[in-house]
Design a protein around this motif. Structure first.
Motif, mmCIF file in Angstrom:
data_model
loop_
_atom_site.group_PDB
_atom_site.id
_atom_site.type_symbol
_atom_site.label_atom_id
_atom_site.label_comp_id
_atom_site.label_asym_id
_atom_site.label_seq_id
_atom_site.Cartn_x
_atom_site.Cartn_y
_atom_site.Cartn_z
ATOM 1 N N PRO A 44 0.801 -1.194 0.273
ATOM 2 C CA PRO A 44 0.070 0.081 -0.020
ATOM 3 C C PRO A 44 0.823 1.369 0.084
ATOM 4 C CG PRO A 44 -0.742 -1.705 1.637
ATOM 5 C CD PRO A 44 0.464 -2.152 1.221
ATOM 6 N N GLU A 45 1.966 1.267 0.668
ATOM 7 C CA GLU A 45 2.841 2.506 0.726
ATOM 8 C C GLU A 45 3.355 2.737 -0.633
ATOM 9 O OE1 GLU A 45 6.899 3.607 2.575
ATOM 10 O OE2 GLU A 45 5.556 2.583 4.116
ATOM 11 N N SER A 46 3.858 1.765 -1.498
ATOM 12 C CA SER A 46 4.172 2.286 -3.011
ATOM 13 C C SER A 46 3.247 2.309 -3.736
ATOM 14 C CB SER A 46 5.489 1.212 -3.323
ATOM 15 O OG SER A 46 4.827 -0.039 -3.506
ATOM 16 N N GLY A 47 2.093 1.638 -3.721
ATOM 17 C CA GLY A 47 1.019 1.297 -4.535
ATOM 18 C C GLY A 47 1.161 0.422 -5.531
ATOM 19 N N THR A 48 2.051 -0.620 -5.316
ATOM 20 C CA THR A 48 2.334 -1.627 -6.152
ATOM 21 C C THR A 48 1.694 -3.158 -5.772
ATOM 22 O OG1 THR A 48 4.603 -0.684 -6.440
ATOM 23 C CG2 THR A 48 4.169 -2.978 -7.366
ATOM 24 N N VAL A 49 0.901 -3.568 -6.867
ATOM 25 C CA VAL A 49 0.469 -4.938 -6.487
ATOM 26 C C VAL A 49 1.031 -5.932 -7.358
ATOM 27 C CG1 VAL A 49 -1.737 -6.010 -6.936
ATOM 28 C CG2 VAL A 49 -1.890 -3.690 -6.030
ATOM 29 N N TYR A 50 0.957 -6.949 -6.968
ATOM 30 C CA TYR A 50 1.800 -8.252 -7.795
ATOM 31 C C TYR A 50 0.573 -9.247 -7.957
ATOM 32 C CZ TYR A 50 5.933 -5.796 -6.409
ATOM 33 O OH TYR A 50 6.959 -4.733 -6.213
ATOM 34 N N CYS A 51 0.569 -9.804 -9.066
ATOM 35 C CA CYS A 51 -0.164 -11.245 -8.992
ATOM 36 C C CYS A 51 0.638 -12.193 -9.709
ATOM 37 C CB CYS A 51 -1.506 -10.967 -10.113
ATOM 38 S SG CYS A 51 -2.718 -9.461 -9.304
#
Length: 82
Positions: A44-51
């Protein structure tokens, strides 16, 4: 089937519930493209999501994400894993 890791940017502040909602949106239509989404992670801090997913192609993975309303910024094949 091939494995893929995709990256979504610009999701700063994403909550657990929002990540689960996005993941469920993918799961609801993944079969139409022959894709299976295995896991999702978020910072959430960087706004990066990985799938992490399995599917016939990166294009199939992207089509699911686009239809679910959150296209990936990057999709990487994962040809070797331990």
């Amino acid at each position: 089937m091939a494995e893929f890791m995709d990256v979504h940017r610009g999701m700063k502040g994403i909550t657990d519930d929002q990540l689960m909602e996005a993941h469920r949106a993918d799961l609801a239509i993944e079969g139409e493209e022959g894709v299976h989404f295995k896991h999702a992670w978020a910072d959430p801090e960087s706004g990066t999501v990985y799938c992490l997913s399995e599917g016939p192609s990166a294009d199939a993975v992207q089509r699911v994400h686009q239809r679910a309303g959150h296209p990936a910024d990057e999709i990487h094949a994962v040809p070797v894993a331990v």
